[in-house]
Design an enzyme around this catalytic site. Structure first.
Site, PDB file in Angstrom:
ATOM      1  N   LYS A  57      42.498  47.631 103.746  1.00 45.77           N
ATOM      2  CA  LYS A  57      43.647  48.341 104.320  1.00 45.77           C
ATOM      3  C   LYS A  57      44.677  47.298 104.736  1.00 45.77           C
ATOM      4  O   LYS A  57      44.453  46.534 105.667  1.00 45.77           O
ATOM      5  CB  LYS A  57      43.231  49.183 105.529  1.00 45.77           C
ATOM      6  N   PHE A 129      48.711  50.351  94.957  1.00 49.54           N
ATOM      7  CA  PHE A 129      47.452  51.086  94.991  1.00 49.54           C
ATOM      8  C   PHE A 129      47.537  52.500  94.418  1.00 49.54           C
ATOM      9  O   PHE A 129      46.538  53.226  94.414  1.00 49.54           O
ATOM     10  CB  PHE A 129      46.897  51.170  96.419  1.00 49.54           C
ATOM     11  N   ARG A 199      47.932  65.052 103.680  1.00 49.33           N
ATOM     12  CA  ARG A 199      46.768  64.445 104.320  1.00 49.33           C
ATOM     13  C   ARG A 199      45.497  65.075 103.765  1.00 49.33           C
ATOM     14  O   ARG A 199      45.374  66.298 103.746  1.00 49.33           O
ATOM     15  CB  ARG A 199      46.840  64.592 105.838  1.00 49.33           C
ATOM     16  N   LYS A 205      40.199  56.261 105.787  1.00 46.29           N
ATOM     17  CA  LYS A 205      40.359  54.913 106.328  1.00 46.29           C
ATOM     18  C   LYS A 205      39.204  54.604 107.268  1.00 46.29           C
ATOM     19  O   LYS A 205      38.681  55.482 107.947  1.00 46.29           O
ATOM     20  CB  LYS A 205      41.700  54.759 107.048  1.00 46.29           C
TER      21      LYS A 205
END
Length: 289
Positions: A57, A129, A199, A205
């Protein structure tokens, strides 16, 4: 009779109003054109990481290239140097502008400038990404990203490394390795997922600390050595919960705290029985990107 002076004054007023209207229209277009993006949820306890591709991340600034314009997550244009823009591929791409681990504040200062400096931008990497709207699974899109970056052959354009882990134990070991090196955490993207926005559990994460955003609704004065400065922020979450954040502030922040109405990011370790964050600590103001 209209004098020359009055005509000139009238012309200047019209020109000023036209400029203001134009700028306002640009702002409205930028706000309205914020791209639809995939946003991450927190990794839950029952998720099998073997079904996901895992990557670091990156603590950077999200930037989306549509083949013609580089934009922040808000839809506002990124004022990158012409040389930087010229190196980007024709294919739309999504990623993070990144300066390095622990260098978010320096990065923020660079990318916010309306007049970019070439020497500063030469330090920035564009970590890719995702391929917006590509018709393939994420595993296939990740392979296509590697091909695009290899063809571009530009050291500042980098395909984010995607790897698999067999189980939770291996995932935890990798997280510990990244964090020890100064990294922020890991991202997990469902390998067989199509391109989605919003979302979703397709993207997860994993960090040592959870983080969330809240609105500043008040300031509490400090005591002792912080007399005359900020002691705590009173904040409100999106679901209406109100609480105080009293730690995590540098002296500069205590002297000039985030204004009421500002959105800030804070870290925490789980929730109490009443749903409030445990050990909430100030991280930063949300940049208006």
């Amino acid at each position: 009779m209209v004098t020359r002076t009055k005509l000139i004054k009238h012309w200047f007023l019209l020109a000023a109003w036209s400029l203001i209207s134009t700028l306002s229209s640009v702002d409205l277009v930028n706000a309205a054109s914020a791209p639809a993006l995939l946003l991450a949820n927190e990794l839950g306890p029952n998720v099998d990481p073997a079904k996901y591709l895992v990557s670091e991340k990156y603590d950077g600034v999200r930037a989306i290239w549509d083949g013609k314009l580089l934009r922040f997550r808000s839809g506002r244009p990124v004022h990158a140097p012409a040389g930087f823009i010229a190196k980007l591929p024709a294919q739309p791409i999504d990623g993070e502008l990144w300066l390095g681990r622990g260098k978010f504040e320096a990065l923020s200062g660079i990318v916010r400038k309306s007049e970019p400096l070439d020497d500063e931008w030469r330090q920035i990497k564009y970590m890719i990404f995702e391929l917006p709207d590509a018709a393939a699974t994420f595993a296939e899109r990740a392979e296509r990203i590697r091909e695009i970056v290899a063809k571009t052959n530009w050291p500042q354009l980098i395909a984010v490394e995607q790897f698999r882990v067999a189980n939770r134990a291996v995932l935890k070991k990798k997280l510990d390795e990244v964090v020890r090196g100064g990294g922020e955490g890991l991202m997990l993207h469902l390998a067989d997922a199509p391109y989605l926005t919003g979302r979703s559990d397709v993207l997860l994460k994993l960090k040592p600390l959870q983080d969330m955003e809240a609105e500043v609704i008040g300031h509490v004065g400090g005591k002792g050595k912080y007399t005359g400065m900020l002691g705590a922020l009173r904040v409100r979450t999106a679901d209406g919960k109100v609480f105080l954040i009293g730690t995590g502030f540098a002296d500069e922040v205590r002297k000039k705290p985030p204004p009421v109405g500002t959105i800030i990011t804070y870290t925490y370790r789980g929730l109490t029985k009443t749903g409030l964050p445990r050990f909430a600590s100030y991280l930063r103001m949300r940049e208006n990107f």
